[in-house]
Design a protein around this motif. Structure first.
Motif, PDB file in Angstrom:
ATOM      1  N   MET A   1       0.039   1.350   1.519  1.00 48.47           N
ATOM      2  CA  MET A   1       0.700   0.579   2.315  1.00 48.47           C
ATOM      3  C   MET A   1      -0.318  -0.798   2.970  1.00 48.47           C
ATOM      4  O   MET A   1       0.576  -2.032   2.890  1.00 48.47           O
ATOM      5  CB  MET A   1       1.544   1.169   3.496  1.00 48.47           C
ATOM      6  CG  MET A   1       2.566   0.593   4.259  1.00 48.47           C
ATOM      7  SD  MET A   1       3.771   1.433   5.241  1.00 48.47           S
ATOM      8  CE  MET A   1       2.700   1.667   6.329  1.00 48.47           C
TER       9      MET A   1
ATOM     10  N   ALA B   1       0.808  -3.316   8.091  1.00 45.10           N
ATOM     11  CA  ALA B   1       1.044  -2.062   7.808  1.00 45.10           C
ATOM     12  C   ALA B   1       0.905  -1.196   9.034  1.00 45.10           C
ATOM     13  O   ALA B   1       1.579  -0.152   9.079  1.00 45.10           O
ATOM     14  CB  ALA B   1       0.147  -1.562   6.610  1.00 45.10           C
TER      15      ALA B   1
ATOM     16  N   LEU C   1       9.062   3.433   3.382  1.00 48.34           N
ATOM     17  CA  LEU C   1       7.831   2.700   2.971  1.00 48.34           C
ATOM     18  C   LEU C   1       6.744   3.247   3.594  1.00 48.34           C
ATOM     19  O   LEU C   1       5.676   3.461   3.200  1.00 48.34           O
ATOM     20  CB  LEU C   1       7.879   1.054   3.149  1.00 48.34           C
ATOM     21  CG  LEU C   1       6.597   0.335   2.664  1.00 48.34           C
ATOM     22  CD1 LEU C   1       6.329   0.629   1.168  1.00 48.34           C
ATOM     23  CD2 LEU C   1       6.962  -1.200   3.256  1.00 48.34           C
TER      24      LEU C   1
END
Length: 128
Positions: free
Chosen positions: A56, A65, A124
């Motif tokens: 990420m 992130a 995510l």
């Protein structure tokens, strides 16, 4: 005039373990400094930023992130700035990018704007 203290003791929210600082290069005598980590779980939980996955961080960049990973509950820009040791303007910029990408949503709460992850942002953030 008061005599110099023997040791200066300093609490730290970011130190992982105790440390000592000594300045032998100065002519005037400075006392050594003992730095110790704060162990208060309520403070540590609000200060310590969540660590994003390496993937990420590569995709979004380490700052974005980290901010996305930290949004486990609705949080203001000021709170995120304090946790990540960033300026509120920097956090606001990165949250704007995440908002335009559909990864975070925002809602006003009194004088603050609270950010939270969208379902896409949560997917995510949780993918490892």
């Amino acid at each position: 005039m008061l005599p110099a203290p023997l040791v200066v003791v300093v609490p730290s929210l970011v130190a992982a373990r105790p440390g000592v600082g000594v300045d032998p290069t100065r002519e005037e005598s400075r006392p050594p400094i003992l730095i110790y980590p704060v162990r208060d779980k309520t403070i540590a939980g609000t200060i310590a930023p969540a660590a994003p996955s390496a993937e990420m961080a590569q995709l979004l960049g380490p700052t974005r992130a980290g901010l996305l990973a930290a949004l486990t509950q609705p949080t203001s820009t000021a709170q995120l700035a304090a946790r990540h040791f960033l300026s509120p303007a920097t956090v606001s910029y990165h949250l704007g990018v995440l908002h335009r990408a559909g990864l975070v949503a925002r809602a006003r709460s009194g004088r603050s704007v609270l950010y939270r992850r969208t379902p896409e942002g949560s997917r995510l953030a949780k993918s490892r």
